[in-house]
Design a protein around this motif. Structure first.
Motif, PDB file in Angstrom:
ATOM      1  N   THR A 218       8.475   1.534  -2.833  1.00  4.45           N
ATOM      2  CA  THR A 218       8.283   0.105  -2.564  1.00  4.45           C
ATOM      3  C   THR A 218       7.203  -0.140  -1.518  1.00  4.45           C
ATOM      4  N   GLY A 219       6.701   0.942  -0.888  1.00  2.00           N
ATOM      5  CA  GLY A 219       5.660   0.813   0.125  1.00  2.00           C
ATOM      6  C   GLY A 219       6.166   0.876   1.552  1.00  2.00           C
ATOM      7  N   VAL A 220       7.464   1.140   1.737  1.00  2.00           N
ATOM      8  CA  VAL A 220       8.037   1.170   3.084  1.00  2.00           C
ATOM      9  C   VAL A 220       7.938   2.571   3.667  1.00  2.00           C
TER      10      VAL A 220
ATOM     11  N   TRP B 202       2.773  -1.935   4.584  1.00  2.00           N
ATOM     12  CA  TRP B 202       1.446  -2.517   4.716  1.00  2.00           C
ATOM     13  C   TRP B 202       0.978  -3.146   3.409  1.00  2.00           C
ATOM     14  N   PHE B 203       0.200  -4.212   3.534  1.00  3.24           N
ATOM     15  CA  PHE B 203      -0.406  -4.874   2.384  1.00  3.24           C
ATOM     16  C   PHE B 203      -1.724  -5.472   2.829  1.00  3.24           C
TER      17      PHE B 203
ATOM     18  N   LEU C 263       0.834  -1.198   0.000  1.00  5.13           N
ATOM     19  CA  LEU C 263       0.000   0.000   0.000  1.00  5.13           C
ATOM     20  C   LEU C 263       0.868   1.247   0.000  1.00  5.13           C
ATOM     21  N   GLN C 264       0.343   2.288  -0.595  1.00  2.00           N
ATOM     22  CA  GLN C 264       1.015   3.585  -0.639  1.00  2.00           C
ATOM     23  C   GLN C 264       0.198   4.571   0.185  1.00  2.00           C
TER      24      GLN C 264
END
Length: 134
Positions: A107-109, A119-120, A97-98
């Motif tokens: 990368t979503g970090v 998060w995902f 998630l962004q």
């Protein structure tokens, strides 16, 4: 003052749980993508256990059309290296998630203070995270 060490629940081995809309799809994701073990409870119908490290289980139950994804992070997975975990999970098809707040990188970090975290969602839309703990 109440003595909380002898209450009716003080010795209870409590566990958490959350719902999914498709139990088979969720369990396949947990096993095939996340590499976790699951077991079903056929006698309870629409119930499975997600087996986590340390002997902890989480109850996962089918709620079908009435399912609403958790509006909070349902599970946090501590890992020694978030970037490595994100890389492996991304190669397995996980989309991270962004967020604008707290900000996440491409990368979503999230790297803006505190532990690194990404998060995902599972197939039912419940939010999970990988969080760095060294």
């Amino acid at each position: 003052m109440t003595d909380t060490t002898t209450g009716p629940l003080s010795g209870s081995p409590a566990f958490s749980g959350f719902s999914v809309d498709d139990l088979d799809a969720a369990c396949a994701f947990y096993e095939d993508v996340l590499g976790l073990a699951t077991s079903s409870e056929p006698e309870m119908g629409g119930v499975a256990h997600l087996h986590l490290a340390g002997g902890r289980d989480v109850l996962v139950y089918a709620k079908g059309a009435d399912h609403t994804p958790a509006s909070y992070t349902a599970l946090n997975f501590p890992v020694p290296d978030v970037d490595a975990a994100v890389d492996v999970l991304t190669r397995r098809g996980v989309e991270f998630l962004q967020y604008d707040q707290p900000p996440t990188d491409p990368t979503g970090v999230m790297r803006a203070g505190g532990p690194l975290i990404a998060w995902f969602t599972d197939p039912a839309g419940n939010v999970f995270s990988v969080i760095e703990q060294r």
